[in-house]
Design an enzyme around this catalytic site. Structure first.
Site, PDB file in Angstrom:
ATOM      1  N   VAL A   1      32.806  43.869  43.638  1.00  0.00           N
ATOM      2  CA  VAL A   1      32.664  42.406  43.593  1.00  0.00           C
ATOM      3  C   VAL A   1      32.143  42.021  42.218  1.00  0.00           C
ATOM      4  O   VAL A   1      31.204  42.643  41.712  1.00  0.00           O
ATOM      5  CB  VAL A   1      31.691  41.914  44.698  1.00  0.00           C
TER       6      VAL A   1
ATOM      7  N   THR B   1      39.416  34.040  37.598  1.00  0.00           N
ATOM      8  CA  THR B   1      38.761  33.080  38.472  1.00  0.00           C
ATOM      9  C   THR B   1      39.060  31.610  38.136  1.00  0.00           C
ATOM     10  O   THR B   1      39.132  31.255  36.969  1.00  0.00           O
ATOM     11  CB  THR B   1      37.239  33.259  38.255  1.00  0.00           C
TER      12      THR B   1
HETATM   13  N1  GLY Z   1      35.803  36.961  37.250  1.00  0.00           N
HETATM   14  C1  GLY Z   1      36.375  37.707  38.263  1.00  0.00           C
HETATM   15  C2  GLY Z   1      35.693  38.961  38.529  1.00  0.00           C
HETATM   16  O1  GLY Z   1      35.058  39.534  37.651  1.00  0.00           O
HETATM   17  O2  GLY Z   1      35.815  39.432  39.631  1.00  0.00           O
END
Ligand code: GLY
Length: 270
Positions: A179, A149
């Protein structure tokens, strides 16, 4: 009031060369943000537009650089929050849209909702003027470097804090439609009138600990360096995961910390 922005390109397995390249792109993104802030623009604009550059670069796990889920499809998540009003907007498992952070902002500003998912998120984007496009899977992405991310936190000249995340999710074996924490307010991102925080890593670990909200809450009492260190210590102890976190407060003070191999980040103050 001084304006400031901090951005990261994802906690992960970066080597030095890729980290340098990432930092150069993050610098460009931070320059976009700081230019907006210097002109008296909002922290929301600074966060959105600087993340747009990261999404468009194709270099990070977000937007055009998003990794695939194990059915070969790209599904992206993003979230944005205004710390002053506590309004937030997110999209999850959105497909074929290159700037999910901008769709998240539309959710925040054009609806009474906080989160829209899957094909409905894509439909909402199209209804709000976003063009769909085929995002080509970057199969080689993981072998070049592993990241996660992207996130940004900004404070504007009015002292209003905004935070945003954008991601293609975690690469590898997972159930399609999974998600992580990135679009979940309180877990992947959070801001109030005092501070804003964004996290990167295995999203489940940030959901289980509601870590962004926790970090922002304790930032009133503790030095920010201690906040980010204690956040990632808790994540490791309770979930066994590594990750990264950035935090910025109203005074423009900040901290960045990671327990992965690296996490490129950039901070700029007006
Ligand atoms: N940090 C990205 C996810 O866990 O989807």
């Amino acid at each position: 009031m001084k304006a400031a922005i901090i951005l990261h390109g994802g906690a992960g397995d970066w080597n030095e060369y890729n980290q340098d390249k990432a930092k150069k792109i993050l610098e460009k993104a931070a320059n976009i943000g700081i230019k907006i802030l210097k002109k008296g623009g909002s922290s929301l604009d600074a966060v959105e537009k600087s993340i747009n550059l990261l999404e468009d670069s194709g270099y990070f796990d977000c937007g055009l650089g998003s990794v695939t889920q194990n059915d070969g499809k790209i599904r992206m998540d993003a979230g944005i929050m205004d710390g002053f009003s506590l309004k937030c907007g997110s999209v999850a498992a959105i497909e074929n849209i290159k700037n999910p952070i901008s769709v998240a902002r539309k959710v925040m500003e054009k609806t009474n909702h906080c989160l829209i998912v899957s094909k409905y998120a894509t439909k909402f984007a199209v209804q709000n003027g976003f063009k769909t496009m085929k995002i080509r899977p970057k199969q080689a992405f993981k072998s070049e470097h592993s990241s996660d991310t992207v996130g940004a936190v900004a404070v504007d000249m009015k002292g209003r804090i905004a935070v945003g995340n954008s991601t293609g999710g975690v690469y590898g074996k997972m159930i399609p439609g999974r998600v992580g924490g990135s679009p979940i307010a309180g877990a992947g991102f959070y801001a109030n009138e005092y501070a804003g925080a964004a996290t990167t890593g295995v999203g489940e670990s940030f959901i289980r600990t509601v870590m962004s909200k926790h970090a922002v809450d304790i930032s009133k009492e503790k030095p920010l360096k201690n906040v980010v260190e204690s956040a990632l210590r808790t994540i490791k102890q309770k979930t066994g995961c590594n990750g990264g976190i950035i935090i910025l407060n109203k005074k423009g003070n900040f901290a960045a910390h990671y327990t992965t191999k690296a996490m490129p980040w950039v901070y700029k103050k007006e």
